[in-house]
Design a protein around this motif. Structure first.
Motif, mmCIF file in Angstrom:
data_model
loop_
_atom_site.group_PDB
_atom_site.id
_atom_site.type_symbol
_atom_site.label_atom_id
_atom_site.label_comp_id
_atom_site.label_asym_id
_atom_site.label_seq_id
_atom_site.Cartn_x
_atom_site.Cartn_y
_atom_site.Cartn_z
ATOM 1 N N LYS A 77 0.835 -1.194 0.000
ATOM 2 C CA LYS A 77 0.000 0.000 0.000
ATOM 3 C C LYS A 77 0.874 1.250 0.000
ATOM 4 O O LYS A 77 1.935 1.280 0.620
ATOM 5 N N MET A 78 0.399 2.287 -0.694
ATOM 6 C CA MET A 78 1.097 3.568 -0.734
ATOM 7 C C MET A 78 0.475 4.538 0.261
ATOM 8 O O MET A 78 -0.747 4.564 0.429
ATOM 9 N N PRO A 79 1.295 5.369 0.905
ATOM 10 C CA PRO A 79 0.748 6.403 1.780
ATOM 11 C C PRO A 79 -0.069 7.414 0.985
ATOM 12 O O PRO A 79 0.179 7.642 -0.206
ATOM 13 N N ASP A 80 -1.043 8.032 1.647
ATOM 14 C CA ASP A 80 -1.882 9.034 0.983
ATOM 15 C C ASP A 80 -1.058 10.208 0.467
ATOM 16 O O ASP A 80 -1.444 10.861 -0.511
ATOM 17 N N SER A 81 0.072 10.478 1.112
ATOM 18 C CA SER A 81 0.886 11.635 0.740
ATOM 19 C C SER A 81 1.734 11.412 -0.511
ATOM 20 O O SER A 81 2.360 12.351 -1.013
ATOM 21 N N VAL A 82 1.767 10.189 -1.029
ATOM 22 C CA VAL A 82 2.593 9.869 -2.201
ATOM 23 C C VAL A 82 1.691 9.774 -3.430
ATOM 24 O O VAL A 82 0.851 8.874 -3.525
ATOM 25 N N PRO A 83 1.839 10.689 -4.398
ATOM 26 C CA PRO A 83 1.028 10.614 -5.622
ATOM 27 C C PRO A 83 1.304 9.317 -6.378
ATOM 28 O O PRO A 83 2.408 8.765 -6.314
ATOM 29 N N SER A 84 0.325 8.851 -7.122
ATOM 30 C CA SER A 84 0.469 7.585 -7.842
ATOM 31 C C SER A 84 1.623 7.626 -8.844
ATOM 32 O O SER A 84 2.343 6.644 -9.023
ATOM 33 N N GLU A 85 1.805 8.782 -9.526
ATOM 34 C CA GLU A 85 2.896 8.823 -10.513
ATOM 35 C C GLU A 85 4.255 8.752 -9.833
ATOM 36 O O GLU A 85 5.194 8.170 -10.372
ATOM 37 N N VAL A 86 4.377 9.299 -8.633
ATOM 38 C CA VAL A 86 5.621 9.163 -7.886
ATOM 39 C C VAL A 86 5.753 7.731 -7.365
ATOM 40 O O VAL A 86 6.860 7.197 -7.250
ATOM 41 N N GLY A 87 4.616 7.096 -7.094
ATOM 42 C CA GLY A 87 4.656 5.702 -6.671
ATOM 43 C C GLY A 87 5.316 4.800 -7.690
ATOM 44 O O GLY A 87 5.934 3.787 -7.334
ATOM 45 N N ALA A 88 5.213 5.161 -8.951
ATOM 46 C CA ALA A 88 5.871 4.374 -9.999
ATOM 47 C C ALA A 88 7.389 4.427 -9.889
ATOM 48 O O ALA A 88 8.086 3.612 -10.492
ATOM 49 N N LEU A 89 7.907 5.382 -9.125
ATOM 50 C CA LEU A 89 9.354 5.510 -8.942
ATOM 51 C C LEU A 89 9.853 4.776 -7.699
ATOM 52 O O LEU A 89 11.059 4.742 -7.443
ATOM 53 N N ILE A 90 8.936 4.205 -6.924
ATOM 54 C CA ILE A 90 9.360 3.551 -5.685
ATOM 55 C C ILE A 90 10.307 2.394 -5.971
ATOM 56 O O ILE A 90 11.257 2.158 -5.213
ATOM 57 N N GLU A 91 10.090 1.674 -7.067
ATOM 58 C CA GLU A 91 10.990 0.544 -7.369
ATOM 59 C C GLU A 91 12.431 1.000 -7.565
ATOM 60 O O GLU A 91 13.334 0.497 -6.884
ATOM 61 N N PRO A 92 12.736 1.955 -8.467
ATOM 62 C CA PRO A 92 14.138 2.391 -8.574
ATOM 63 C C PRO A 92 14.640 3.097 -7.315
ATOM 64 O O PRO A 92 15.841 3.021 -7.007
ATOM 65 N N ILE A 93 13.766 3.773 -6.594
ATOM 66 C CA ILE A 93 14.186 4.384 -5.332
ATOM 67 C C ILE A 93 14.620 3.298 -4.351
ATOM 68 O O ILE A 93 15.613 3.455 -3.621
ATOM 69 N N THR A 94 13.908 2.183 -4.351
ATOM 70 C CA THR A 94 14.259 1.100 -3.431
ATOM 71 C C THR A 94 15.580 0.452 -3.819
ATOM 72 O O THR A 94 16.327 -0.008 -2.947
ATOM 73 N N VAL A 95 15.887 0.405 -5.107
ATOM 74 C CA VAL A 95 17.212 -0.059 -5.535
ATOM 75 C C VAL A 95 18.302 0.799 -4.893
ATOM 76 O O VAL A 95 19.294 0.294 -4.360
ATOM 77 N N ALA A 96 18.104 2.110 -4.915
ATOM 78 C CA ALA A 96 19.072 3.026 -4.311
ATOM 79 C C ALA A 96 19.087 2.888 -2.791
ATOM 80 O O ALA A 96 20.154 2.949 -2.165
ATOM 81 N N TRP A 97 17.920 2.701 -2.202
ATOM 82 C CA TRP A 97 17.838 2.539 -0.742
ATOM 83 C C TRP A 97 18.651 1.332 -0.288
ATOM 84 O O TRP A 97 19.388 1.382 0.698
ATOM 85 N N HIS A 98 18.527 0.238 -1.027
ATOM 86 C CA HIS A 98 19.305 -0.970 -0.721
ATOM 87 C C HIS A 98 20.803 -0.682 -0.833
ATOM 88 O O HIS A 98 21.600 -1.153 -0.014
ATOM 89 N N GLY A 99 21.180 0.116 -1.846
ATOM 90 C CA GLY A 99 22.586 0.480 -2.002
ATOM 91 C C GLY A 99 23.118 1.255 -0.812
ATOM 92 O O GLY A 99 24.289 1.089 -0.413
ATOM 93 N N MET A 100 22.284 2.114 -0.231
ATOM 94 C CA MET A 100 22.695 2.844 0.975
ATOM 95 C C MET A 100 23.024 1.863 2.101
ATOM 96 O O MET A 100 24.035 1.999 2.802
ATOM 97 N N ARG A 101 22.161 0.886 2.280
ATOM 98 C CA ARG A 101 22.380 -0.082 3.360
ATOM 99 C C ARG A 101 23.607 -0.954 3.087
ATOM 100 O O ARG A 101 24.387 -1.233 3.998
#
Length: 289
Positions: A77-101
């Motif tokens: 589920k997406m938070p109400d504060s995240v627009p759907s079009e930005v939600g489409a970017l969550i996958e590549p953002i998560t790739v970067a998030w994993h890289g941080m860790r």
């Protein structure tokens, strides 16, 4: 197989026993599908499951369609504060998030991001979310990607076609080098740049898809006692953490990465062909069915 592994949408139907999402809720798909029983899956490291497949790449159709049928465990589920079009970017953002860790990146550290494509730019905004004190971005040429890196708050955007990246980084860090280099370009020469720009005892995180082997100066790696680590996709904690960070405002500016918006009917002429002809003029082309 219908392509598209980076997508968000609205639930139109659920199967029997699915209770963590409901019809009408906005969701994002974590596209990794895995056996759920091997030693890696049991530990939450499903990204290295021997039977890993990807929605929109292998045997299940993806987001370049009006509807997609995916396993329930891939949906968040997406938070109400995240627009759907930005939600489409969550996958590549998560790739970067994993890289941080993987790079053990934390508050007050410095970074160089090599490459300013979608993964490079999501790495930039994730570094900021993790508390970076300084982040430089290296780009191959001027253009939309370099401009976006600057708008997203990179302290330096270095054009590698006209500037010695290592020399520039060393000047900016007073000869020390950065704590972590995130390599997102896959360019063969980038490992040499990374080894030169990182500090003694620093870390290089490889997030790129490499299309050919790259040379590596192992003597410099030894003398600087570096850690070089691969970062493949994401695993158990990453999607929920990245979604939460977008929802509470730690990750900001993701919408800047969307450079073009097109309809599904234009995905070839307005998407793939445009990127193939002049990739540096575009960052992320968002497709809306």
């Amino acid at each position: 197989v219908i392509l598209g592994h980076e997508f968000a949408g609205t639930v139109s139907a659920v199967g029997e026993g699915v209770d963590h999402v409901k019809v009408g809720e906005r969701v994002v798909v974590e596209p990794f599908m895995y056996c759920q029983t091997c030693e890696f899956c049991v530990k939450g490291d499903y990204h290295v499951c021997p039977d890993l497949t990807v929605v929109g790449v292998h045997n299940v159709g993806g987001g370049f369609a009006e509807q997609a049928l995916v396993p329930a465990y891939t949906v968040h589920k997406m938070p109400d504060s995240v627009p759907s079009e930005v939600g489409a970017l969550i996958e590549p953002i998560t790739v970067a998030w994993h890289g941080m860790r993987k790079g053990n990146f934390g508050p007050g550290q410095t970074a160089l991001v090599i490459g300013a494509g979608p993964i490079g730019l999501t790495t930039l905004i994730c570094a900021q979310a993790f508390g970076s004190a300084f982040t430089a971005v290296s780009v191959r040429r001027p253009g939309a990607r370099a401009d976006t890196a600057a708008r997203l708050g990179a302290q330096a955007v270095i054009d590698s076609s006209s500037t010695d990246v290592v020399a520039a980084v060393m000047e900016m860090t007073k000869g020390r080098g950065v704590d972590v280099v995130f390599e997102t370009s896959g360019a063969p020469e980038s490992i040499t740049t990374a080894i030169g720009a990182v500090r003694m005892g620093g870390t290089i995180v490889s997030l790129a898809v490499w299309l050919a082997p790259a040379p590596c100066d192992y003597m410099q790696m030894l003398l600087k006692e570096l850690t070089i680590v691969g970062s493949k996709g994401y695993n158990k904690p990453d999607f929920p953490e990245a979604i939460a960070a977008m929802g509470d405002g730690r990750i900001i500016g993701a919408e800047e990465i969307i450079s073009t918006r097109i309809g599904l009917a234009d995905v070839i002429s307005g998407g793939f062909e445009v990127l193939a002809e002049n990739r540096s003029a575009h960052v992320k082309v968002l497709v809306t069915p």
